[in-house]
Design an enzyme around this catalytic site. Structure first.
Site, PDB file in Angstrom:
ATOM      1  N   ASP A  93       8.808   6.559  -4.846  1.00  0.00           N
ATOM      2  CA  ASP A  93       9.400   5.355  -5.429  1.00  0.00           C
ATOM      3  C   ASP A  93       8.417   4.829  -6.468  1.00  0.00           C
ATOM      4  OD1 ASP A  93       7.632   4.416  -3.457  1.00  0.00           O
ATOM      5  OD2 ASP A  93       9.190   3.444  -2.265  1.00  0.00           O
ATOM      6  N   GLU A 102      -0.322  10.994   7.656  1.00  0.00           N
ATOM      7  CA  GLU A 102      -1.395  10.045   7.328  1.00  0.00           C
ATOM      8  C   GLU A 102      -2.602  10.118   8.276  1.00  0.00           C
ATOM      9  OE1 GLU A 102       0.581   6.221   7.058  1.00  0.00           O
ATOM     10  OE2 GLU A 102       1.808   6.874   5.363  1.00  0.00           O
ATOM     11  N   GLU A 157       8.307  11.025  -0.575  1.00  0.00           N
ATOM     12  CA  GLU A 157       8.712   9.612  -0.417  1.00  0.00           C
ATOM     13  C   GLU A 157       8.613   8.854  -1.732  1.00  0.00           C
ATOM     14  OE1 GLU A 157       6.633   7.713   2.852  1.00  0.00           O
ATOM     15  OE2 GLU A 157       6.631   9.542   4.051  1.00  0.00           O
ATOM     16  N   ASN A 165       1.690  15.414   5.877  1.00  0.00           N
ATOM     17  CA  ASN A 165       2.218  14.459   4.893  1.00  0.00           C
ATOM     18  C   ASN A 165       1.278  13.262   4.745  1.00  0.00           C
ATOM     19  OD1 ASN A 165       4.639  13.665   3.287  1.00  0.00           O
ATOM     20  ND2 ASN A 165       4.839  12.006   4.773  1.00  0.00           N
ATOM     21  N   HIS A 219       4.275   7.226  -3.381  1.00  0.00           N
ATOM     22  CA  HIS A 219       4.666   5.834  -3.561  1.00  0.00           C
ATOM     23  C   HIS A 219       3.882   5.325  -4.766  1.00  0.00           C
ATOM     24  CE1 HIS A 219       6.966   5.580   0.114  1.00  0.00           C
ATOM     25  NE2 HIS A 219       5.977   6.127   0.776  1.00  0.00           N
TER      26      HIS A 219
HETATM   27  C1  XIL Z   1       8.480   2.898   6.103  1.00  0.00           C
HETATM   28  C2  XIL Z   1       9.963   2.581   6.154  1.00  0.00           C
HETATM   29  O1  XIL Z   1      10.519   2.796   4.901  1.00  0.00           O
HETATM   30  C3  XIL Z   1      10.167   1.153   6.609  1.00  0.00           C
HETATM   31  O2  XIL Z   1      11.547   0.899   6.819  1.00  0.00           O
HETATM   32  C4  XIL Z   1       9.397   0.873   7.892  1.00  0.00           C
HETATM   33  O3  XIL Z   1       9.476  -0.495   8.193  1.00  0.00           O
HETATM   34  C5  XIL Z   1       7.939   1.246   7.737  1.00  0.00           C
HETATM   35  O4  XIL Z   1       7.856   2.604   7.328  1.00  0.00           O
HETATM   36  N1  XIL Z   1       4.801   6.079   4.626  1.00  0.00           N
HETATM   37  C6  XIL Z   1       5.607   6.744   5.494  1.00  0.00           C
HETATM   38  C7  XIL Z   1       6.931   6.193   5.826  1.00  0.00           C
HETATM   39  O5  XIL Z   1       5.291   7.880   5.899  1.00  0.00           O
HETATM   40  O6  XIL Z   1       7.350   6.520   7.130  1.00  0.00           O
HETATM   41  C8  XIL Z   1       6.978   4.704   5.633  1.00  0.00           C
HETATM   42  O7  XIL Z   1       8.327   4.270   5.831  1.00  0.00           O
HETATM   43  C9  XIL Z   1       6.476   4.324   4.275  1.00  0.00           C
HETATM   44  C10 XIL Z   1       5.062   4.775   4.086  1.00  0.00           C
END
Ligand code: XIL
Length: 324
Positions: A241, A133, A239, A174, A210
């Site tokens: 969802d 990020e 990641e 990422n 996400h």
């Molecule tokens: C999130 C985790 O899932 C949580 O448990 C934590 O509190 C915060 O981070 N982008 C990312 C991940 O790269 O590392 C994040 O994970 C979600 C967003």
């Protein structure tokens, strides 16, 4: 017959990596979680354990217990492990105050961190999210402690330091919100092109995906995957969802979610992205349930398994997509 195959069987058969983010505490205390994680996925990402904060409880000590637990779990079950993440602006240790360091000290600090962590898991972690990020939503470089002190050069350094200690691991950039072709992914494309032109060892780009309320268009994801591939980079979905804005669920949310999962899997495979990691195992432990005000903003059932680790329509849809 095919119903008896696990998702992992089907993914293995197709030569695809299908994964989940893993929380070591839940692994230790919940046998259903343990069983689902080990039998259904062939790639695992520690959800938090490899972040700088959890790894470094105090200035002079590392605590690798949680990270080791996930890496060992992966090894014991023949799953590959994605390392997440070395350089990020979030989840830094509480004791770490950037202003106590000169830029040179900050560089040395980051170099030591990367050497120590990548070195420890040398040969055991297959891909690292080296930088997470670094680009803001408008496409500018995100103003972080790393950027403010070291400028864009911190990315080049981070990738090179990781490469120094592990010549074979795949090194990823990422980010979120860059799944489609858009302003942010354009900026990431330009950034990675600049790094590659200078022979910085970047192997791939991770698209977090996400899909929270606004779901990226699968065709545009595919186009994005192709252009990064053309640049010489691998692409992984890191990641995933899928949730709705609260109060905006369609009549059959589970079906709509399943449909979207399968469209994304099909589009990705077709475009040349063969690793898809979901951000958790079952809905009950999804980060959306507890993170900030996300519970008020998004529905909290974003994954392939429900709260009791029963496979959801999305699970079957992904399986079918892999078998097509
Ligand atoms: C999130 C985790 O899932 C949580 O448990 C934590 O509190 C915060 O981070 N982008 C990312 C991940 O790269 O590392 C994040 O994970 C979600 C967003």
């Amino acid at each position: 017959m095919s119903n008896e195959l696990t998702l992992r069987d089907v993914a293995d058969e197709r030569g695809v990596s299908l994964g989940a983010a893993i929380d070591p505490d839940t692994l230790r205390r919940d046998p259903s979680y343990w069983k689902t994680a080990s039998s259904e996925f062939n790639v695992l990402t520690p959800e938090n354990a490899l972040k700088m904060g959890p790894l470094r409880p105090s200035r002079y000590a590392y605590d690798f217990r949680d990270a080791d637990a996930v890496v060992e779990f992966g090894e014991n079950h023949d799953a590959t492990v994605r390392g997440h993440t070395l350089v990020w602006h979030n989840q830094k240790p509480d004791w770490f105050q950037a202003w106590e360091y000169t830029p040179d000290q900050l560089r040395a600090f980051l170099r030591d961190h990367i050497h120590t962590v990548v070195g420890r898991y040398h040969g055991r972690i297959d891909a690292w999210d080296v930088v997470n990020e670094a680009v803001a939503d408008d496409g500018s470089m995100r103003k972080t402690v790393w950027y403010d002190a070291l400028g864009e050069e911190y990315l080049a350094d981070a990738f090179r330091w990781a490469r120094e200690v592990d010549p074979n691991v795949d090194l990823y950039y990422n980010d979120y919100g860059a799944d489609e072709v858009n302003e942010k992914s354009d900026a990431i494309y330009d950034l990675l092109e600049r790094l590659l032109e200078r022979d910085v060892p970047v192997d791939g780009v991770g698209l977090q995906l996400h899909a929270l309320g606004d779901w990226p268009d699968p065709d545009s994801i595919a186009e994005n995957v192709r252009r990064f591939n053309d640049l010489g980079l691998e692409v992984q979905i890191t990641e995933m969802d899928v949730a709705f804005h609260q109060g905006e669920e369609p009549e059959d949310p589970l079906e709509a979610q399943a449909e979207y999962y399968s469209e994304v899997v099909e589009a990705c495979l077709e475009a040349g992205c063969e690793t898809i990691v979901t951000w958790g195992v079952g809905d009950g432990t999804s980060w959306l349930r507890g993170f900030k005000d996300f519970g008020e903003r998004y529905t909290g059932d974003p994954l392939l398994f429900d709260d009791r680790y029963e496979p959801k329509p999305a699970y079957h849809a992904v399986k079918d997509a892999l078998q097509d």
